[in-house]
Every structure is written in C-alpha cells, then in structure tokens.
Design an enzyme around this catalytic site. Structure first.
Site, mmCIF file in Angstrom:
data_model
loop_
_atom_site.group_PDB
_atom_site.id
_atom_site.type_symbol
_atom_site.label_atom_id
_atom_site.label_comp_id
_atom_site.label_asym_id
_atom_site.label_seq_id
_atom_site.Cartn_x
_atom_site.Cartn_y
_atom_site.Cartn_z
ATOM 1 C CE LYS A 146 -3.829 -0.384 -0.295
ATOM 2 N NZ LYS A 146 -4.705 -0.894 -1.859
ATOM 3 C CB THR A 147 4.417 2.270 -0.698
ATOM 4 O OG1 THR A 147 4.813 1.290 -0.970
ATOM 5 C CG2 THR A 147 4.043 1.974 1.454
ATOM 6 C CB SER A 179 -3.976 2.663 2.309
ATOM 7 O OG SER A 179 -3.704 2.430 1.374
ATOM 8 C CE LYS A 222 -3.041 -2.559 -7.247
ATOM 9 N NZ LYS A 222 -2.681 -3.234 -6.515
ATOM 10 N N GLY A 223 -5.720 3.370 -6.154
ATOM 11 C CA GLY A 223 -6.332 4.508 -6.469
ATOM 12 C C GLY A 223 -7.167 4.543 -6.091
ATOM 13 C CE1 TYR A 244 -9.607 2.515 0.322
ATOM 14 C CE2 TYR A 244 -7.826 3.889 0.882
ATOM 15 C CZ TYR A 244 -8.309 2.572 -0.172
ATOM 16 O OH TYR A 244 -7.159 1.600 -0.683
#
Length: 904
Positions: free
Chosen positions: A636-637, A734, A855-856, A859
């Site tokens: 998650k980076t 995340s 992805k992307g 939230y």
C-alpha cells in the site's frame, strides 16, 4: 635391459631375460619359422604364436600392474582400565534452571585475528554455543539485561589481559561473576620465562616457558565431564611454551598433571632441583588449575597453554560446562553412521577380495563392542557387479553371501551423477535397474536411505532426483557434505525438502584413491594424528550426529577404512565418556531434527557463487534467470505502480505473473520458499543470447518480513533493493480500507479505530489485522533488518508521495541507481490521467492505460481519534527513521519532515 647371466656350474650358464627381451626373442623366432614353412602350416603356427604372445603379455601385466601391499597392523590402542582413577561422571547441572543467565560465552580476545582467539571461536561454533567477541583492554560490553546475565562464562584469550584490566572494569566483571555465579576461563601466555613467580593479587605461583610430557587428567577434579580420567598421554607435549601452576591456598585444585620434559632441552632443561635433591622432572605439575572461588568468590579454570594440544579442546568444553553449571554443556550421546559408498564400483586392482570382506565382518564385530548396534552401511551400484579380477569378483560374491550382516542402500545403477539426467523418466529407469538387482540378489534395502554419487542433485537440489527417490525407493533420508557449503565443515547443516530429510555428512580423509597407507597424505603419522585427538576425533567430539563417507576401495587393499574407524572409536573410548551408538537412518534423522528443528527449512543459495555447487548443477539451468533487483514494498505504498513503470523499460524484464498472487512471486516468505530454487527460477524468462536485460521481481510483503532479508541475501547477495515509504499513518489506513474492499469480515465488523486500539484480549483475527495495519509502518526497524545483510549502497529508498506526484523524476533516479545501459525518457511513456488522478501508461495518441479499479480508490476521511492515536504511535519510529536516513546520507521525505514538525 640386456640379458644377465648366472654361473650354475663350470662352463654352464642360464640366461634370465626381462619381459621386453623375451618378447623380442619370440618375435625373431616367429619370423624365422614363417619363412621356411608352407603358407598353410605357417598360418596355424602364426596363430599359435599370437595366442601364446597374448598369454605371455597378460601374465606380466597381471603380475606387475598392482603391487603387493601389507595392511597396517590392527589398532593396538588399549585403555588402561585404571578403575581406581575413574570417578563418578560429573554432571555439572547445579540449579541451572534457577540461574538468571543466557547460554552464551563472552570471549575477550587480544585482536580479531590472533590464532588462539580464532581456535576458541572454532570450538564454540562447532558446538553451536552462542558467543560475543570483545577486545580485551577495552570497555566491557553490557553484561546484563533486565536483571539477567547475558553470559554464562567469560573467556580470556590471555590471563595477563584479565590481570591487567583497569580497576573499574575488573571490579565490574568480578562483581558480575559473583552476582550471577559466572566463571572465568583464561589461558596463561606470559612473554618471559618465569620461575616461582606470583600471579598478581592471587596466592598462585607459576613456572613458565616449559616443555612438558606425560599429560594426565586428575580423577578427583569435578571439572572433567566429557574427558575421561585414567589415561596418560605419553611423550612430549607440543610446544615449549607451557605454564604450570602452584597454588598457595585451598581454593586451588589441579585439573590435570604433567611432568617436565628435560630430555630434549628447552628452558626446563635448566630448571632447578628441589630441596630434597630430586630432579623436578620426576615430579608432577599442574598445567590446568581450578580456582574454586574460596579466595575472592569467583570461580576460574586456568590453562597453562593454548589449544594446540588436543586434550585442552576437550577440557575447554568441560570448563565451559562446569563454570556455567551445565548451561553450556554438550550431550554425551554420539550417533555415528559409517557409509561405504561405491560397492561393486572400482577399477580392477582396487576392489575388495573375499579376505577383505571377512576382515570387514570381523572389524564390524569388534567395533560393536565399543559402538552400540554398529553396522556398516553399504551403498551399491549393481551395474558393476563382478567387473573386477577373478579374486575381486569372488569378493563381490562374498558381499552378497554376507548381505544380511550389513545395512544396504542404493546408489544409481551406473553411478551416474544425478544432475546430468534432466529427464525424470530416465532417472526412474536407472533406479529401477538397481532396484531389480537388489531384488535378484535379495539385498535387504529397507532403511529408506540413499546417497547420490558425488552428492550430485542433493544440494543444489535437482528436483528429478528427489521425485525419483520417492517414487522408486520411498526415500525418507539422505545426506550431503555440500549444504550450505563444504567448508568449513563445522558449518554443515541439515534441511528437509519434499519430505526427504537431508543430514550433514562428514569426511574422514579417506577418498576413492586413498587405498594404501604409504599413499595417505602425510603417511601413517598424519592419519594417526587425525585419529588421536585430531580432525577425525574432533568431528565426533563436536557433532552429536556424524555420518561418514567412505568407499569400497578403503576396505580392500590396505583396509584403511577398518583401521581408521576401529582406531578412533577405541581412542574415544579411552579418553572420553561419550556414549557411541549406531541407529537406522530414519531414526537418526528424527533425532537430528529433534535437536535442531530450526534447520528444517533450507536456505537456498546461489549455485554460481560456489564452484563445487556449480559443477554439480544442471547445465540446463542458468543463474542469469535470477533477478538482479527486488522491489520489496511495503504494501500500500505504490509498489504496483512502480512495477508497471519498470516493466515499460526495454532493458528491464519482470517475473511472470502468478495465478494466485498476480504480479508478485512471494517466494522468500510463506510456503512458496520450500518449493525450491527451480520453482523460483521458473518464474523468470530464459535470458536470450547477447542481451543484457535486468531481471526483477516485486513482492510488497518482503519489506517487513523477519526471515526474508536473510533468505534474499543468501540467494541474491549482489541484488539491489528498492523500497517505497509513504506516511505510515496513511499506509495503515489504506491497508484497512483495502481489506474492507476485499470483504474481510474483521474489517467489515470493526471500525478502523477499534482495530488499531484493540488490546491483547481480543480474538486473534482482530490482532492480526491490527498487526498488518501498523507493523509495516515501523520503517526504520525493518530497514535496519535489511541493512544487517545488505550494504547501504544496495538499497534505494523512494519517497512514495514523490512517486505519485512526479514519477518521471523518480524513474530517472531509479535508472541511475540500477545503472541501466539505456536511459529511457519516461515523459514519453507515462502521463497524468485527470480522471484517475495519477500517472498512467501512454498506449496511443493521447490515450492511457491505467491500473485496475482497485488502485487509486478514494476512501472516507480518517476520524480524528485514529489520526491522533497513530501520530503518537509512529512518533518514535519516525524519529528513528529520520536518524537512519541521515546516517545513510539519504534525503528525508517531505511527509516525514512535516510529521516531526507537527509533533513539536
């Protein structure tokens, strides 16, 4: 050589011809006769003479090709059996469970390279004792932790360094020894010759620079445990640098005795006489002394020489055990298995004959009186049965006749090295031929054990060998000397692969060509030195389980195999209290992995980094399939985005995607690692000839794994590493949202704050989600673990926020770091996609290809309580990260600077 004449009677001579001259005479005679006979008669005469010539030549070849040798005499070593000198065996266990001590040794060495210091470390490593080395004369390392002593024994390479410690360190060390009941071992090595000199601060006197002889262990001393008292090592001791101790207090008790060696000179040749006029060489002196601690409360064992005398290595083990109250003890049980490889293999003239087989049986029976249940373990290749001389073929028959007296295991049928057989079917057929031979001659092969010729295929692993072993022989145990490397032998270990237990194997100096005593390197003297306290003796002393490799030829000819093992077992019986036993290989393997369960999982290493491994590795495999760099995470980076950008580069190639883990191989952690090196290499393309492409893989969960750095370095020691760091608070949130998106029930049932604030009383699944959310963000801790194996120059730390906002700049830096041959302008490969909100791949005119919908994601904003909790939780780890990056000379990311500024 011309003819030689001998006078038998007057006027009468007999000519003795050499083989060459005899043959010349035959040839001349044959030509003379042919000229005078008819063609038909000449043909038959010529045929007869040709046959006669061949017989004649065969006689001389067979008579002179193999010289006769006299087997060495049987071991004459006999124990004295002085029962009056044998005490009850010392156990040394004295409230060991109540001692607040770690089972480690502190070694205070003169330098890191002195010979005695290195010998001490070899003994500790060979016996698997933990230790720490510090330099004598410097400040002592920390001796305690949380009211527990870190070391069970302190060893000084030189007694003089202990005596010359500054008062602060000396008082600190002695107090530690008294408070934690820790003992000291020290080796006296004075620089000058001294007579009756007092040891500073102690009622102890020394005589130095002496030559000694006739060494024996004191039966009354409580120190010997492995060492068996009652024997005398007759003759001069090595070196004339001995120190002997004379106590003037009841605290001192001798551990061993020796006499002066006046004959032969040395400083002891001018040693004074005693008051009663008796020569001092007729008296006994103590080269090893115990200090009971009655004088100052500290127990010690002092050695008057180093470890070049073999018995001091045994007594050092006893001293460590005694002074640590049994916490640093070795077991007295020793399990030995003697393999006799290459049965039926060998060129004529080197194999066993019937008398050799009879002697092997006799030797086995004699050894059984010393080693419980001893049997030789015979490995055969049936293809070569009865391929020797007539006498040697009779020897093969004798082995079959006595087959039930031995244990047996199958080599390959043709003694073929496994790595040269790439086809599993061919491997199975080869083994089935050997299996059929065993069935034909009713050879009892029932120990589920085998050994590969030349260790080929065991390590480095040849998967076809393991599969064939299990399919044909139902193998459960094998052994090799190659894991992890041949040398140093003390570092050999075991492992389990495909449910086959691989045990470490030892060599004893006997190889296929070591068949005559006069051809042994160094001769009989060298062999006996190995047996009597040398390398072979020490192998059994230091290893609770020893599997020895020998060969058929070692038991024919001069029968060195029987001589060697009968001798060393007798020597062990005389000088030690070790209990020797032989057990079947499956039981042996269970004992081994019961002792060392941490060795079950192997550490895969690069076969190209060890020339021996490379030689027994299939030529169909290539180290060029292994990656040159790794993207290690954390999760998650932005690792998937980086993976995508790297794969666009024409000089960089990634691994094949996995059906279960997608673009990640996840080899170095989890269950994939035990699948082996072949499984890993199959995830990468075969390099094309003439191309120089960098191979890489990305597995984001490598970053925070405890075992991955060691495993990755073992296989890829020169690989470069790339990790991406973002604000750990954002990374934790995340991950939680990622788990919710994947319908994780724990994440769906609990809020983020409930997860990260959970205590230890919650159920395991909640604790696991909390751990995976928070632990990877302890960046400094994890990077330090990688730095314990890899050099800082091999690691690149990327600011994940910068990767998201300006990936082109980041990719240029990565290309510099990787030293790619061809720099690529990433502005022509990627561009910002306003709809997605991040950079995507350019695939056509003004078109982009972005990562998937997962992805992307956007939230919900993190709640303030969670934000405050995480800011506090990560403050110290962030400070540590800032210091680490500064130490490495790396830039501090903007997000880290902001986090630390906000805290102030």
């Amino acid at each position: 050589m011309p003819p030689t004449a001998s006078a038998l009677s007057p006027g009468v001579f007999v000519v003795s011809l050499s083989p060459v001259w005899t043959m010349a005479a035959f040839l001349q005679t044959r030509w003379y006769l042919v000229r005078r006979l008819t063609i038909t008669k000449g043909f038959f005469v010529l045929l007869f003479l040709c046959v006669a010539s061949l017989v004649f030549l065969s006689y001389y070849v067979m008579s002179f090709s193999t010289p006769l040798h006299t087997a060495p005499p049987p071991p004459a070593l006999q124990c004295s059996n002085r029962q009056d000198a044998l005490p009850a065996m010392n156990s040394h266990v004295n409230n060991a469970k109540q001692l607040r001590l770690d089972s480690r040794v502190l070694v205070l060495a003169e330098t890191l390279y002195t010979s005695l210091g290195q010998e001490i470390l070899v003994v500790l490593e060979a016996n698997r004792f933990g230790y720490k080395v510090a330099l004598a004369g410097k400040s002592l390392p920390s001796l305690t932790h949380a009211d527990k002593g870190k070391f069970g024994v302190v060893v000084f390479e030189r007694l003089e360094s202990y005596l010359n410690m500054d008062s602060w360190n000396r008082q600190l060390l002695d107090k530690y020894c008294r408070d934690y009941d820790v003992g000291i071992v020290a080796f006296a090595r004075p620089d000058e010759a001294l007579y009756d000199a007092q040891v500073r601060d102690f009622p102890l006197f020394v005589h130095t620079k002496l030559s000694l002889r006739h060494y024996e262990v004191d039966a009354a001393s409580p120190v010997p445990r492995v060492t068996r008292a009652g024997e005398v090592a007759l003759g001069p001791l090595p070196s004339d640098e001995w120190t002997v101790f004379v106590g003037n207090h009841s605290t001192y008790e001798p551990v061993a005795w020796a006499r002066l060696n006046v004959i032969g000179g040395g400083s002891s040749a001018v040693f004074p006489v005693t008051e009663d006029g008796a020569l001092v060489e007729q008296r006994r002196y103590a080269p090893v002394m115990r200090d009971c601690g009655l004088f100052d409360g500290v127990q010690r064992v002092l050695f008057g020489n180093g470890l070049n005398f073999w018995l001091h290595k045994v007594l050092l083990l006893d001293a460590l055990s005694f002074l640590s109250h049994g916490k640093l003890s070795i077991s007295l049980d020793r399990f030995v298995l003697v393999d006799v490889d290459d049965i039926f293999v060998g060129r004529p003239g080197t194999r066993m004959k019937r008398k050799d087989v009879e002697e092997l049986l006799s030797a086995q029976q004699r050894i059984q009186r010393i080693v419980k249940n001893f049997r030789f373990n015979l490995g055969f290749s049936g293809k070569f049965f009865r391929h020797g001389t007539e006498e040697e073929n009779d020897g093969d028959d004798a082995l079959i006749e006595n087959r039930n007296a031995f244990w047996w295991f199958g080599h390959s049928w043709g003694h073929t090295q496994a790595h040269t057989i790439a086809n599993l079917t061919s491997m199975i057929e080869d083994m089935q031929l050997n299996q059929g031979f065993a069935q034909l001659y009713e050879i009892p092969v029932n120990n589920s054990y085998s050994v590969a010729p030349h260790h080929s295929g065991v390590y480095p692993v040849h998967e076809e060998l393991y599969e064939a072993w299990k399919s044909v022989w139902h193998i459960k145990v094998t052994s090799t000397e190659e894991y992890p490397h041949l040398r140093p032998a003390r570092h050999r270990r075991g492992f389990i692969h495909r449910d086959i237990m691989v045990l470490p194997r030892q060599t004893c100096g006997l190889f296929t060509h070591t068949i005559f005593i006069n051809k042994f390197p160094g001769g009989r003297e060298k062999l006996d030195a190995s047996i009597q306290g040398g390398d072979l003796f020490q192998i059994i002393l230091y290893n609770q389980i020893s599997i020895f490799m020998t060969h058929l030829s070692n038991y024919g000819n001069d029968r060195l195999g029987s001589y060697t093992f009968e001798s060393v077992f007798k020597f062990l019986q005389c000088w030690t209290n070790l209990r020797l036993e032989t057990v079947p290989p499956p039981k042996l393997a269970n004992i081994y992995f019961g002792l060392y369960p941490d060795e079950k999982t192997p550490i895969w290493r690069n076969p190209c980094d060890d020339h021996r491994h490379f030689e027994i590795w299939s030529n169909q495999k290539s180290c060029e399939r292994l990656p040159q760099f790794l993207v290690i995470g954390p999760q998650k980076t932005g690792t998937t985005a980086l993976y995508t950008f790297l794969a666009m580069h024409p000089s960089i190639v990634s691994n094949f995607e996995s059906p279960s883990t997608f673009e990640e191989v996840q080899f170095f952690n989890g269950r994939n690692y035990v699948r082996g090196l072949d499984w890993y290499m199959d995830h990468f393309p075969v390099p094309a000839n003439g191309t120089k492409r960098l191979v890489f893989e990305k597995s984001a969960n490598y970053f925070d794994s405890e075992e991955v750095p060691e495993r990755a370095f073992a296989l890829l020691p020169r690989a470069k590493l790339i990790c991406i760091l973002i604000n750990p608070i954002r990374r934790a949130y995340s991950w939680y949202q990622h788990m919710r998106a994947h319908k994780d029930p724990v994440a769906l049932q609990h809020s983020f704050y409930e997860v990260i604030s959970a205590d230890d009383n919650v159920r395991h699944s909640v604790k696991e989600l909390k751990h995976r959310s928070l632990n990877p963000g302890l960046y400094a801790q994890h990077i330090d673990r990688w730095l314990s194996h890899f050099d800082p120059s091999q690691i690149m730390v990327i600011d994940g926020e910068l990767l998201r906002s300006d990936p082109i700049e980041v990719m240029n830096s990565i290309q510099d770091f990787l030293e790619v041959d061809q720099h690529v302008d990433y502005s022509k490969l990627i561009k910002f996609d306003k709809q997605k909100g991040f950079f995507c791949q350019i695939v056509g005119d003004d078109k982009t290809k972005c990562l998937g919908r997962g992805k992307g994601r956007l939230y919900p904003e993190m709640d303030s309580r969670s934000q405050a909790l995480l800011k506090s939780f990560y403050h110290k780890p962030n400070v540590a990260l800032s210091k680490l990056l500064g130490r490495l000379g790396l830039p501090v990311p903007d997000w880290l600077t902001e986090e630390l500024s906000d805290w102030r």
